[in-house]
Design a protein around this motif. Structure first.
Motif, PDB file in Angstrom:
ATOM      1  N   GLY A   1       0.859  -1.171   0.380  1.00 13.58           N
ATOM      2  CA  GLY A   1       0.256   0.017  -0.434  1.00 13.58           C
ATOM      3  C   GLY A   1       0.711   1.596   0.293  1.00 13.58           C
ATOM      4  N   ASP A   2       0.148   2.757  -0.709  1.00 15.66           N
ATOM      5  CA  ASP A   2       1.570   3.629  -0.977  1.00 15.66           C
ATOM      6  C   ASP A   2       0.830   4.661   0.545  1.00 15.66           C
ATOM      7  OD1 ASP A   2      -1.287   4.634  -1.216  1.00 15.66           O
ATOM      8  OD2 ASP A   2      -0.574   3.917  -3.280  1.00 15.66           O
ATOM      9  N   SER A   3       0.168   4.546   1.650  1.00 12.49           N
ATOM     10  CA  SER A   3      -0.041   5.290   2.905  1.00 12.49           C
ATOM     11  C   SER A   3      -0.334   4.192   4.731  1.00 12.49           C
ATOM     12  CB  SER A   3      -1.328   6.510   2.262  1.00 12.49           C
ATOM     13  OG  SER A   3      -2.704   5.322   2.376  1.00 12.49           O
ATOM     14  N   LEU A   4      -0.246   5.408   5.050  1.00 15.61           N
ATOM     15  CA  LEU A   4      -0.791   4.818   6.020  1.00 15.61           C
ATOM     16  C   LEU A   4      -1.941   4.343   6.839  1.00 15.61           C
ATOM     17  CD1 LEU A   4       2.206   7.090   8.482  1.00 15.61           C
ATOM     18  CD2 LEU A   4       2.330   4.733   7.970  1.00 15.61           C
ATOM     19  N   ASP A   5      -2.138   3.863   7.411  1.00 18.99           N
ATOM     20  CA  ASP A   5      -3.718   3.236   8.231  1.00 18.99           C
ATOM     21  C   ASP A   5      -3.840   4.054   9.071  1.00 18.99           C
ATOM     22  OD1 ASP A   5      -4.051   1.729   5.713  1.00 18.99           O
ATOM     23  OD2 ASP A   5      -4.158  -0.243   6.854  1.00 18.99           O
ATOM     24  N   PRO A   6      -5.011   4.877   9.649  1.00 14.51           N
ATOM     25  CA  PRO A   6      -4.948   4.944  10.623  1.00 14.51           C
ATOM     26  C   PRO A   6      -5.528   3.381  11.788  1.00 14.51           C
ATOM     27  CG  PRO A   6      -6.551   5.751   8.700  1.00 14.51           C
ATOM     28  CD  PRO A   6      -5.807   5.116   8.230  1.00 14.51           C
ATOM     29  N   VAL A   7      -5.311   4.663  12.874  1.00 11.95           N
ATOM     30  CA  VAL A   7      -6.243   3.083  14.264  1.00 11.95           C
ATOM     31  C   VAL A   7      -6.387   4.105  14.790  1.00 11.95           C
ATOM     32  CG1 VAL A   7      -5.243   1.398  15.690  1.00 11.95           C
ATOM     33  CG2 VAL A   7      -3.815   1.612  13.758  1.00 11.95           C
ATOM     34  N   TYR A   8      -7.764   3.549  15.067  1.00 12.39           N
ATOM     35  CA  TYR A   8      -8.519   4.956  15.759  1.00 12.39           C
ATOM     36  C   TYR A   8      -8.569   4.331  17.480  1.00 12.39           C
ATOM     37  CZ  TYR A   8      -9.648   7.275  11.745  1.00 12.39           C
ATOM     38  OH  TYR A   8      -9.579   8.929  10.756  1.00 12.39           O
ATOM     39  N   PRO A   9      -8.555   5.078  18.457  1.00  9.31           N
ATOM     40  CA  PRO A   9      -9.450   4.727  19.717  1.00  9.31           C
ATOM     41  C   PRO A   9     -10.494   3.520  19.710  1.00  9.31           C
ATOM     42  CG  PRO A   9      -8.945   6.745  19.926  1.00  9.31           C
ATOM     43  CD  PRO A   9      -9.392   6.578  18.547  1.00  9.31           C
ATOM     44  N   ALA A  10     -10.612   2.548  20.098  1.00 11.95           N
ATOM     45  CA  ALA A  10     -11.433   1.191  20.391  1.00 11.95           C
ATOM     46  C   ALA A  10     -12.844   1.974  21.062  1.00 11.95           C
ATOM     47  CB  ALA A  10     -11.307   0.289  20.656  1.00 11.95           C
TER      48      ALA A  10
END
Ligand code: ADP
Ligand code: MG
Length: 700
Positions: free
Chosen positions: A153-162
């Motif tokens: 992939g070419d970008s970062l995947d955001p991880v959200y607070p659950a």
């Protein structure tokens, strides 16, 4: 300077309800509302907690425990077992000729079938050290075809607070929908552009960069949290918190408080003490006296290292309330500590004819009813106790001063509860908060914009610094001889047992066997034992015996941590010291070196030491300055842990990090001043935007 006129009309999309989004029915809305999210703006500000870097593949050989990474490998072996609970282990290998184990505790049959040997898997997770080398527990993963091998992939995947009850994929979709309705830059902006550092982007751009890192974004900076987009948002968030704390302070000062001026009783107390006050004690008491002489409630934090003599300053302040015919209350976090305060205050105050009452959880039945009556009718001039002081049903006759000891043990809410005991006619008691956990300046500015801060930065004379040694646990036998020698000279010693991550039960057991071992090895000594699971009365009895010199050695868990004062104790041994945080070690060590004898503290550790633990123990060896230790602690652990999450909500920052973003604070202060003066309505809207419901709660 004209300020931008962001639309605050009802049509403002910022305040549009989330129920307008696809997929938000009553049930989802309720789950969101439980986390304080009701409007589009709340979702815009639901910022990624971190990013998963799927733009790169790490060689398995290069993985490090604790460092998240993406890897790709071919399944080499699969093992399913049901011994204690179902478990699936999948070993994958890559070109670096290393193997990684993926471990699953919950899985479906279809999942197991996917992992046939030879299948290519790409996964993302944080490796940890398992029984047979590195493993990832429940990594996110996907099976990739051979044609896709290595394609990234070419970008970062955001991880959200659950958010409980809402899956991560659903949450991502909701946030994406909300972002699609983000207004134009000018409509969104609250801060005048030229008040900001020119290097920082506008709010709209910053939000979009954080939620949807564009191709070519600075990946390393985003992961480290230092990207200009993050700094822009951190600035605004810190500003909102700063403004909100200032408001709370202003709100508090709108209340009246009794003017306490008569210092004759305090003077009599001072003259009757067996020691002279230190310069620092005099200075801080003068500041407190000054505050108490004003008709607005004092809210002052007194920081003073362990043993600096905060209690006597509190007692002097209490005398001002008593002389005025009113009451003072002193609340401590543990029964042990409260009882010690009671003993001190009774010894100091009863000769002056001041009545000191006792109210703790274990005071029950007739004694409790009698104490409550004394408190309510005013015969109790000074009331000492634990949380029990704040319970419903405790009514003061006329509480003028509320003193809270070891503030870090209490949450803001508990402090407010004691304040609210002032009652009548909207009058609020003065508050004096004492802590032995020094708070680094940067943190104090941010965390306590609502408090005045004094420091007792001098120890009473005649104390010799505690010599600290760090030893591996295999040296334990030598220490038994050391204890024997110290006690033969009439000194006393502590042996502190700690096991973190285990239940109190297990700590108590370990301490019990240490107690037995030491009792056997040192038959000539009187050995006592305290731990958290003992009955309060037994604990008290053992502590009291140690204090009275009836015991030579006290084996204890960390229950002795706070405030206990036995000047004759000159040796402390702390087992598993590597498991404790700096603040806690400093507190523990403060139990020795309180008399005039040379004292030592031995920190025993179980090798191997982690890098972090080594640094902590080094710090303890090098300095006994609480402020230096606090700075170091902040650096190593971050503010959330230092203050306790209950404390200020600091740990709940969405994007800001007080250590990382400390350099923004001067700008935060400047802009805060200016907004307050020139555009208070914008200040209101910033607080509403970032803190919203939380602010309403805190000012209640
Ligand atoms: P802390 O600040 O840790 O709460 P305490 O109030 O328990 O410290 O004081 C520690 C000890 O020092 C107590 O025994 C107290 O009586 C004694 N002390 C306080 N002030 C002085 C002083 N100016 N000179 C000598 N001893 C003092
Ligand atoms: Mg104290």
């Amino acid at each position: 300077m004209p300020v931008p006129a962001a639309a605050a009309m009802p049509s403002d999309p910022a305040h549009a309800p989330l129920t307008g989004l696809q997929g938000v029915g009553p049930r989802v809305a309720e789950k969101l509302a439980a986390r304080g999210m009701a409007t589009l703006q709340d979702l815009w500000l639901q910022l990624p907690r971190q990013y998963e870097d799927r733009t790169r593949l790490a060689p398995i050989r290069g993985l490090q425990a604790g460092v998240a990474a993406q890897v790709e490998g071919v399944v080499e072996a699969v093992e399913r077992s049901f011994r204690y609970r179902p478990m699936l282990r999948v070993a994958i290998g890559d070109d670096s000729n290393a193997t990684l184990v993926l471990r699953f505790f919950h899985f479906r049959a279809a999942q197991v079938a996917q992992f046939a040997p030879g299948v290519r898997v790409r996964c993302y997770g944080t490796p940890r050290l398992g029984q047979h080398g590195l493993e990832m527990v429940h990594p996110s993963y996907r099976i990739v075809g051979d044609d896709e091998a290595g394609a990234l992939g070419d970008s970062l995947d955001p991880v959200y607070p659950a958010i409980e009850g809402i899956g991560p994929a659903t949450l991502r979709k909701l946030i994406a929908q909300a972002l699609d309705r983000l207004p134009e830059a000018d409509a969104l902006e609250l801060l005048p552009r030229d008040w900001l550092d020119g290097a920082l982007p506008g709010l709209r751009e910053a939000l979009l960069t954080m939620h949807r890192p564009p191709q070519g974004a600075d990946v390393a900076a985003l992961i480290a949290g230092t990207h200009p987009a993050q700094r822009r948002l951190a600035l605004e968030e810190l500003l909102a918190h700063h403004l909100s704390l200032r408001r709370q302070r202003i709100a508090l000062q709108a209340h009246a408080a009794p003017v306490l001026e008569g210092a004759a009783l305090a003077e009599r107390l001072r003259a009757s003490l067996p020691f002279a006050l230190t310069g620092a004690q005099q200075r801080v008491f003068a500041q407190v006296r000054d505050d108490l002489g004003k008709p607005v409630p004092m809210l002052r934090l007194v920081q003073g290292d362990v043993g600096s003599g905060k209690t006597v300053v509190a007692a002097l302040a209490a005398m001002l309330a008593v002389e005025d015919g009113r009451q003072a209350a002193l609340m401590a976090p543990t029964e042990l500590l409260a009882e010690q305060h009671l003993a001190n205050l009774r010894a100091w105050l009863e000769p002056l004819g001041v009545n000191v009452a006792w109210l703790a959880g274990k005071v029950t039945g007739r004694a409790r009813a009698a104490a409550l009556a004394q408190v309510a009718e005013g015969q109790a001039q000074v009331v000492v106790g634990t949380h029990a002081l704040m319970q419903e049903g405790v009514a003061f006759h006329d509480l003028a001063l509320a003193i809270v000891d070891e503030q870090h043990r209490f949450g803001v809410h508990q402090r407010l509860a004691l304040r609210d005991k002032g009652g009548e006619g909207g009058r609020v008691p003065h508050q004096l908060v004492m802590t032995a956990t020094p708070i680094p300046r940067t943190l104090a500015m941010a965390a306590y914009a609502d408090l005045d801060v004094s420091a007792i930065d001098e120890l009473p004379p005649g104390r010799t610094p505690v010599q600290t040694v760090v030893l591996g646990a295999q040296r334990r036998p030598e220490l038994i001889e050391r204890i024997r020698a110290a006690c033969a000279e009439g000194r006393q010693a502590y042996w502190v047992c700690t096991i973190i991550d285990e239940s109190e039960e297990i700590v108590a057991q370990a301490a019990q066997s240490t107690f037995e071992l030491l009792s056997k090895a040192l038959p000539e000594l009187r050995v006592g034992f305290v731990h958290g699971r003992m009955k309060a009365g037994d604990k008290q009895a053992a502590m009291r015996a140690f204090k009275a010199g009836e015991l030579d050695l006290l084996v204890a868990t960390t229950v002795i941590e706070v405030g206990v004062d036995v000047p004759n104790a000159s040796l402390m041994i702390v087992e598993n010291a590597e498991r404790l945080g700096l603040a806690q070690l400093h507190q523990l060590r403060g139990r020795v070196g309180r008399g005039s004898a040379a004292s030592s503290c031995v920190l025993l550790y179980q090798p191997p030491l982690s890098q972090m633990a080594r640094q902590r123990l080094e710090t303890m060896r090098e300095t006994s300055d609480g402020f230096v230790i606090a700075e170091k602690d902040l650096e190593l652990r971050g503010p959330g842990e230092l203050l306790g999450t209950r404390q200020t909500g600091l740990a709940a920052f969405r994007v800001a990090d007080l250590v990382r973003d400390a350099d923004l604070l001067p700008l935060v202060h400047d802009i805060g001043e200016r907004l307050q003066r020139e555009a208070p309505d914008i200040a209101d809207r910033l607080v509403e935007r970032w803190i919203g419901g939380a602010a309403r709660y805190a000012s209640a």
